[in-house]
Enzyme design. Structure first.
Site, PDB file in Angstrom:
ATOM      1  CE  LYS A   1       0.412  -3.215   3.411  1.00 55.31           C
ATOM      2  NZ  LYS A   1      -0.480  -2.371   4.287  1.00 55.31           N
TER       3      LYS A   1
ATOM      4  CD  GLU B   1       2.657   5.566   6.468  1.00 53.08           C
ATOM      5  OE1 GLU B   1       2.413   6.316   7.412  1.00 53.08           O
ATOM      6  OE2 GLU B   1       1.803   4.884   5.875  1.00 53.08           O
TER       7      GLU B   1
ATOM      8  CG  ASN C   1       0.483   8.975   7.853  1.00 54.59           C
ATOM      9  OD1 ASN C   1      -0.243   8.066   7.516  1.00 54.59           O
ATOM     10  ND2 ASN C   1       1.754   8.817   8.196  1.00 54.59           N
TER      11      ASN C   1
ATOM     12  CB  THR D   1      -1.666  -1.398   8.819  1.00 55.82           C
ATOM     13  OG1 THR D   1      -2.852  -0.851   9.310  1.00 55.82           O
ATOM     14  CG2 THR D   1      -1.835  -1.473   7.286  1.00 55.82           C
TER      15      THR D   1
ATOM     16  CB  THR E   1      -0.988   0.013   1.184  1.00 60.01           C
ATOM     17  OG1 THR E   1      -0.265  -0.114   2.403  1.00 60.01           O
ATOM     18  CG2 THR E   1      -2.000  -1.117   1.052  1.00 60.01           C
TER      19      THR E   1
END
Lengths: 400, 400
Positions: free
Chosen positions: B174, B271, B395, B185, B148
């Protein structure tokens, strides 16, 4: 100097002076003198690495009869070992000498960088000067002297009539980052000229902090130095000792209001904050689970970046609620509202919800996220802010 | 297509196809076929708002005899109520029909945006095509299909010789944001062609996750959809049923290594992450307090912004340690090291420490922060990354 906005509080005098603690051109040392016979209560950080001044202040306040507070900005005197403790004690001794009181009647406070020793001589040099400048109208200047990463001074005041006399309440606070429940790099000083019996004041400071500073979050970190002090100088009016008297309750409400206004001011000035958001949790079984859900939502970096982006990404709200560890949460009973817009109904997207309606709310500078857990009748709330680029910039560059 | 880096695992076939779930041009649907007689174990998110596919997968795995996994990227099918459940079941039924198995032998997984319904028809259309493309060499393409916000595919493999036979282990994962212990997640699929008895495999998946995915943190949030699946196809070698056999222990170590490599790859791809940091806690009384301190340090936004800035602001480390709620922590026994540089000695700045030495370590792309609590002999560690401008950007703009 801008006009004074805070009232004088009989029995309290203040002086703010530049001690040049960080080689800056500003007041950074605040001395507060409290007249004899006052009641003083305080709450302190729960961080195990509490700063030297916190250790000393805790020691001193146990003896009661506190007559002075000394607060410096620019250096936290935290993680400074034995020398930190002796530095804090030396500051108290200097104040005691200047005011002709005992060192144990002085509470020291520090805020700023952790892990560096106080520039002690600078403080010792500045204290006598501060003692000569004490004045009743020093509140507004004091609010500026204690600032660190704050972008504006924080103050609040109220006046209450009790037994035909005007009672004043004035408060100042500092704090913009590391804000979290249980007193996080936050200093607050609230004083009234009312006379409040010590046991009642001890209870009131807890009540007031619980209704205010323990409900705010900027980034979930808790500092080594936080403290909130409540002073009842006793200069005006009768001694209030009955927790159920109408006079006491009226004063109590006003004092709590001052704390709430200061707490909200800290969130509004959160490092890099662009939004002020109330997270309200309804329908909880008990206060603990309501607060856990509220803080899980209010402290989630994913929720906070969505607030910053004005993106009503309610999936992140749901994720945060699910993370709060609520036992046997029935997700199909959960409803969520953004101000008056229902976004989640029975655990899923509300049928009438539109992305546009959600965006409209999230674009407001202030709004409320209401989470109804549908499992009890307890409500709680906290105040939070968003997580912006500016937050990263401020905290990546703080020491440089 | 880049060259395949992962080995084929006899008994496992994979197919990745584009189902156009988010109107993008890429594979976003992965089908994994497992041959009859394999053992399959899994761990799932603890988030109370778990996604529909998690609910269905939990149901199905209880019956055992799992024959296929279906994973889609782009939509989490979370907070989607009854329709979400029926969508997940419909996907399982479509896989069952295509592979001539029962729907209860299929585990569904989804990752992506929360709160939107699956584009069910797109999945149903793509599943038969996927079934015709199943092949043993599909691992590398599979690692890409499940991404993702990941910036790169994540995979790891090992080969172990057991009883004269080459046993293969291949794994893909992932995850880049919302990474946290208890499966956040993050999806991971690890397969071996060894034969491992079901009870042993059930124990092994917990052990492996505890040594890997439960030790990583990107931002402290936990997702609604996380899962880690471990498959022992049993196509090669003897059945391993003895937890103390040399063969089993050798295989176990290799399987755990694959999990660790995948977990670290997720942190490295956090991220906006620019640094990979190990937080090691030594001298704790028990594992719980060591992990609490490690995560308090590794998840503090103030620590993480300092990492980003390459600023060895050790006061923030001390602050975070103090926040971990360790009972009766004796701060004067705490020592902290940045790689080999001692920065905190007996709770204060180490005498030999220089800012330059600290900066040198903090400037490295990878380093270790070691906290010695000096109160016991238990050690633990986690892996974390920094908090950058890029994190906020990713984000704040995820859905737009």
């Amino acid at each position: 100097m801008p006009q004074n906005t805070l009232p004088q509080v009989p029995g309290i005098r203040l002086a703010s002076v530049p001690a040049n603690i960080k080689n800056w051109q500003r007041d950074d040392l605040l001395l507060i003198e409290i007249h004899a016979g006052a009641s003083v209560s305080a709450t302190f950080t729960r961080n195990a690495f509490c700063a030297a001044p916190v250790t000393v202040a805790r020691e001193h306040i146990r003896n009661g009869n506190i007559r002075a507070l000394l607060i410096n900005a620019g250096n936290a005197n935290a993680a400074t070992g034995e020398r930190g403790l002796s530095d804090a004690r030396a500051c108290c001794a200097a104040v005691a000498e200047a005011l002709n009181i005992n060192a144990s009647q002085v509470l020291p406070f520090s805020t700023g960088v952790i892990g560096e020793h106080l520039p002690l001589q600078k403080l010792l040099d500045a204290i006598p000067a501060a003692a000569t400048e004490l004045a009743g109208d020093g509140w507004d200047r004091a609010a500026r002297a204690i600032m660190t990463t704050d972008t504006r001074p924080k103050s609040a005041s109220r006046t209450v009539e009790i037994a035909g006399e005007q009672i004043r309440i004035a408060g100042i606070a500092k704090g913009a980052g590391m804000i979290q429940p249980n007193m996080a790099t936050m200093l607050a000083y609230v004083a009234t000229d009312a006379a409040i019996a010590q046991p009642l004041l001890d209870q009131l400071v807890k009540e007031a902090v619980n209704a205010s500073f323990n409900r705010i979050s900027v980034d979930g970190d808790t500092s080594t130095n936080d403290a909130c002090v409540l002073i009842a100088s006793g200069a005006t009016g009768p001694q209030l000792g009955d927790v159920n008297s109408v006079e006491y309750l009226r004063l109590r409400d006003a004092i709590i209001e001052v704390h709430i206004e200061l707490a909200q001011a800290i969130v509004r000035d959160g490092e890099g904050a662009t939004k002020f958001v109330t997270v309200q949790v309804r329908g909880a079984r008990h206060s603990e689970e309501a607060m856990k859900v509220a803080f899980e939502v209010g402290e989630s970096p994913l929720v906070k970046t969505a607030l910053y982006a004005s993106d009503p990404n309610w999936g992140r709200l749901v994720m945060a609620i699910g993370n709060a560890g609520v036992e046997q949460l029935e997700t199909e009973k959960v409803n969520i509202y953004l101000d008056d817009v229902q976004v989640v109904e029975a655990g899923g997207r509300a049928s009438a919800y539109t992305e546009e309606a959600g965006e409209q709310v999230f674009s407001r500078p202030e709004f409320t996220i209401t989470v109804d857990l549908g499992r009890g009748d307890i409500d709680e709330y906290i105040w939070t802010c968003d997580f912006s680029h500016e937050y990263v910039t401020i905290n990546a560059e703080y020491r440089t």
